[in-house]
Write an enzyme that holds these catalytic residues in place. Structure first.
Site, PDB file in Angstrom:
ATOM      1  N   ASP A 151      39.505  37.405  29.459  1.00 56.09           N
ATOM      2  CA  ASP A 151      39.618  37.915  30.743  1.00 56.09           C
ATOM      3  C   ASP A 151      40.304  39.160  30.009  1.00 56.09           C
ATOM      4  O   ASP A 151      41.439  38.712  29.760  1.00 56.09           O
ATOM      5  CB  ASP A 151      40.745  37.040  32.187  1.00 56.09           C
ATOM      6  CG  ASP A 151      39.249  35.818  31.942  1.00 56.09           C
ATOM      7  OD1 ASP A 151      39.205  35.802  33.189  1.00 56.09           O
ATOM      8  OD2 ASP A 151      40.163  34.987  31.825  1.00 56.09           O
ATOM      9  N   ASN A 206      33.743  36.804  30.099  1.00 55.64           N
ATOM     10  CA  ASN A 206      32.703  35.424  29.710  1.00 55.64           C
ATOM     11  C   ASN A 206      32.513  35.784  27.888  1.00 55.64           C
ATOM     12  O   ASN A 206      31.638  35.654  27.604  1.00 55.64           O
ATOM     13  CB  ASN A 206      32.006  35.041  30.293  1.00 55.64           C
ATOM     14  CG  ASN A 206      32.155  33.901  30.985  1.00 55.64           C
ATOM     15  OD1 ASN A 206      33.030  32.903  31.072  1.00 55.64           O
ATOM     16  ND2 ASN A 206      31.286  33.723  32.219  1.00 55.64           N
ATOM     17  N   ASN A 223      40.428  34.917  37.356  1.00 51.14           N
ATOM     18  CA  ASN A 223      39.283  34.141  38.095  1.00 51.14           C
ATOM     19  C   ASN A 223      39.782  32.992  38.716  1.00 51.14           C
ATOM     20  O   ASN A 223      40.526  31.855  37.588  1.00 51.14           O
ATOM     21  CB  ASN A 223      38.669  33.564  36.883  1.00 51.14           C
ATOM     22  CG  ASN A 223      37.431  33.167  36.734  1.00 51.14           C
ATOM     23  OD1 ASN A 223      37.677  31.958  38.090  1.00 51.14           O
ATOM     24  ND2 ASN A 223      36.582  32.677  36.984  1.00 51.14           N
TER      25      ASN A 223
END
Length: 259
Positions: free
Chosen positions: A219, A150, A7
């Site tokens: 992640d 998340n 990300n």
DNA sequence: ATGGTAGCGCTGCTA
């Protein structure tokens, strides 16, 4: 084959760090999230110059996902399989076939606070992702779902389970939604190889959280069993979270042996 | 201690 996910929290702001990292980590495939770019603004040529084919699904300002590959990039699909042409859906999913592996880059909604409409939308999004995989992918094939989920899968994936108990990223419904994906036929490739507590991939920018080791592992590289059996090495590169203008996420990569 | 920082884009939202 080295498959990475990161990300980047704005590819425009992060491009120097991304180019630096690609230069030394040399992933064959990298999934990116939060590019925050329109497709028109995506730096295709810069990645071409580094030897990567690329596919991007963006909307500008928020979200945006991409897949870069040095081992082929075919059958690109943006969004969900059941998505209508005129349906307004945030840019959080893109899939492509790279070197014989079906690769998906996902940016799961944050959820904001438990019980909010955003939280309910997060759970619905995860359910739709499950449906998408069931409809499009054979769990006996080589496939990976990589990205910012998340969700911290277990309490050992957060800095202080007591402090975050019941909040988003660690709530039971979110973890159950993740478990649905695993039950379909995916393995948390990093966790399979490393059992240590508190190996994080994200740290809030605020309050010096990175240096205080207050983070979460949210992640993930989820791999089908045939690939999970061939994991040779995996790493969350905390070095990339340090230094000048870092993302709030570190990149993660997993090395898979050839079939 | 409900703070703190970063990105987008220009006012406050999102994470």
């Amino acid at each position: 084959m080295r498959i990475a996910t990161w990300n980047v929290n704005s590819l425009k702001a992060r491009m120097p760090r991304v180019e630096e990292w690609l230069g030394y980590a040399q992933p064959d495939v990298i999934c990116m999230q939060e590019t925050k770019l329109t497709d028109a603004a995506f730096p295709t040529m810069a990645f071409t110059a580094m030897g990567y084919e690329s596919a991007h699904h963006g909307q500008g300002q928020w979200n945006g996902v991409a897949i870069l590959s040095k081992v082929g990039l075919d059958d690109v699909v943006a969004g969900f399989s059941d998505q209508k042409e005129d349906e307004e859906v945030e840019s959080r999913l893109i899939s492509a076939t790279c070197g014989g592996v079906r690769v998906s880059s996902v940016y799961v909604p944050n959820g904001r606070s438990v019980g909010s409409e955003h939280y309910e939308a997060k759970l619905a999004w995860l359910e739709r992702l499950s449906g998408h995989l069931i409809a499009t992918t054979d769990p006996k094939s080589d496939a990976v779902v990589c990205g910012d989920f998340n969700i911290a899968p277990e309490d050992r994936d957060v800095w202080d389970a007591k402090k975050v108990h019941g909040a988003t990223h660690v709530s039971d419904p979110e973890r159950k939604a993740l478990q649905v994906l695993l039950d379909w036929g995916l393995v948390d490739a990093f966790r399979q190889r490393y059992q240590q507590d508190k190996l994080f991939s994200w740290w809030d920018y605020r309050a010096g959280d990175f240096h205080q080791h207050r983070g979460m592992r949210i992640d993930l590289v989820l791999a089908t069993q045939s690939l999970a059996d061939r994991v040779e090495y995996a790493l969350i590169d905390r070095f990339a979270r340090k230094g000048k203008l870092p993302s709030d996420h570190a990149p993660l990569f997993v090395d898979f042996a050839d079939a």
